[in-house]
Design a protein around this motif. Structure first.
Motif, PDB file in Angstrom:
ATOM      1  N   ASN A  59       0.837  -1.189   0.082  1.00  9.65           N
ATOM      2  CA  ASN A  59      -0.447  -0.089   0.358  1.00  9.65           C
ATOM      3  C   ASN A  59       0.804   1.215  -0.077  1.00  9.65           C
ATOM      4  O   ASN A  59       1.488   1.646   1.044  1.00  9.65           O
ATOM      5  CB  ASN A  59      -0.864  -0.532   1.158  1.00  9.65           C
ATOM      6  CG  ASN A  59      -1.634   1.088   1.061  1.00  9.65           C
ATOM      7  OD1 ASN A  59      -1.734   1.795   0.547  1.00  9.65           O
ATOM      8  ND2 ASN A  59      -2.846   0.864   1.895  1.00  9.65           N
ATOM      9  N   SER A  61      -0.175   3.839   0.242  1.00  9.31           N
ATOM     10  CA  SER A  61      -0.209   4.853   0.610  1.00  9.31           C
ATOM     11  C   SER A  61       0.551   5.130   2.629  1.00  9.31           C
ATOM     12  O   SER A  61       0.257   5.865   3.113  1.00  9.31           O
ATOM     13  CB  SER A  61      -2.002   4.754   1.197  1.00  9.31           C
ATOM     14  OG  SER A  61      -2.180   5.375   0.460  1.00  9.31           O
ATOM     15  N   ASN A  99      -1.319  14.605   1.741  1.00  8.28           N
ATOM     16  CA  ASN A  99      -2.510  13.677   0.991  1.00  8.28           C
ATOM     17  C   ASN A  99      -3.145  13.559  -0.395  1.00  8.28           C
ATOM     18  O   ASN A  99      -3.846  12.280  -0.477  1.00  8.28           O
ATOM     19  CB  ASN A  99      -3.046  13.242   2.432  1.00  8.28           C
ATOM     20  CG  ASN A  99      -1.492  13.126   3.472  1.00  8.28           C
ATOM     21  OD1 ASN A  99      -0.988  11.674   3.061  1.00  8.28           O
ATOM     22  ND2 ASN A  99      -0.808  13.584   3.509  1.00  8.28           N
ATOM     23  N   HIS A 102      -2.298  12.598  -3.490  1.00  4.27           N
ATOM     24  CA  HIS A 102      -1.901  11.710  -4.176  1.00  4.27           C
ATOM     25  C   HIS A 102      -2.834  10.600  -3.561  1.00  4.27           C
ATOM     26  O   HIS A 102      -3.159   9.711  -4.053  1.00  4.27           O
ATOM     27  CB  HIS A 102      -0.710  11.421  -2.136  1.00  4.27           C
ATOM     28  CG  HIS A 102      -0.772   9.678  -2.393  1.00  4.27           C
ATOM     29  ND1 HIS A 102       0.327   9.384  -2.896  1.00  4.27           N
ATOM     30  CD2 HIS A 102      -1.081   8.548  -2.092  1.00  4.27           C
ATOM     31  CE1 HIS A 102       0.523   7.553  -2.602  1.00  4.27           C
ATOM     32  NE2 HIS A 102       0.044   6.960  -2.016  1.00  4.27           N
ATOM     33  N   ALA A 103      -3.999  10.534  -2.691  1.00  7.43           N
ATOM     34  CA  ALA A 103      -5.180   9.796  -2.910  1.00  7.43           C
ATOM     35  C   ALA A 103      -5.679   9.954  -4.481  1.00  7.43           C
ATOM     36  O   ALA A 103      -6.085   8.627  -5.157  1.00  7.43           O
ATOM     37  CB  ALA A 103      -6.047  10.210  -1.885  1.00  7.43           C
ATOM     38  N   ARG A 106      -3.637   8.032  -6.955  1.00  6.42           N
ATOM     39  CA  ARG A 106      -4.223   6.834  -7.080  1.00  6.42           C
ATOM     40  C   ARG A 106      -5.837   6.153  -7.799  1.00  6.42           C
ATOM     41  O   ARG A 106      -5.212   4.946  -8.337  1.00  6.42           O
ATOM     42  CB  ARG A 106      -4.087   5.948  -5.478  1.00  6.42           C
ATOM     43  CG  ARG A 106      -2.427   6.185  -4.964  1.00  6.42           C
ATOM     44  CD  ARG A 106      -1.881   5.410  -3.483  1.00  6.42           C
ATOM     45  NE  ARG A 106      -2.974   3.675  -3.174  1.00  6.42           N
ATOM     46  CZ  ARG A 106      -2.501   3.229  -3.681  1.00  6.42           C
ATOM     47  NH1 ARG A 106      -0.801   2.692  -3.982  1.00  6.42           N
ATOM     48  NH2 ARG A 106      -2.558   1.822  -3.237  1.00  6.42           N
TER      49      ARG A 106
END
Length: 111
Positions: A59, A61, A99, A102-103, A106
């Motif tokens: 993962n 993340s 964050n 990044h999310a 993805r």
């Protein structure tokens, strides 16, 4: 090869490295030509290495989340001490933005 040996005799040992390099280059070209001709005659396709399989598991993340927390703690202390509430909001706003980016990246990568 005989011509290279004769040239070495005529030119002397100081030209040996250049003569050997020239001979190896001609040999490589000759081999490549023969391989291409053989592949063409048999209808074979040139070799291409297989592409790397997609990574599974893991993962990505987790490092982002841990990094955000690790940087967030000292930045919170510094920002609140030097700039007060405004500095605190800016620091955590930046962490949240990183964050979220990044999310979203993805999520787009999965489509």
């Amino acid at each position: 090869m005989r011509a290279t040996i004769e040239a070495r005799r005529d030119l002397g040992p100081e030209y040996e490295a250049a003569l050997v390099e020239s001979f190896v280059e001609r040999l490589d070209q000759s081999i490549a030509h023969r391989v291409r001709a053989e592949m063409h005659a048999t209808g074979a396709q040139p070799y291409s290495p297989p592409s790397a399989p997609p990574r599974k598991g893991g993962n990505g993340s987790i490092p982002i989340a841990l990094g955000s927390m690790a940087l967030g703690i000292p930045l919170t202390a510094i920002a609140s001490q030097s700039s007060g509430t405004l500095g605190l909001l800016l620091v955590w706003g930046g962490i949240v933005a990183i964050n979220l980016a990044h999310a979203l990246g993805r999520l787009r990568g999965r489509d």
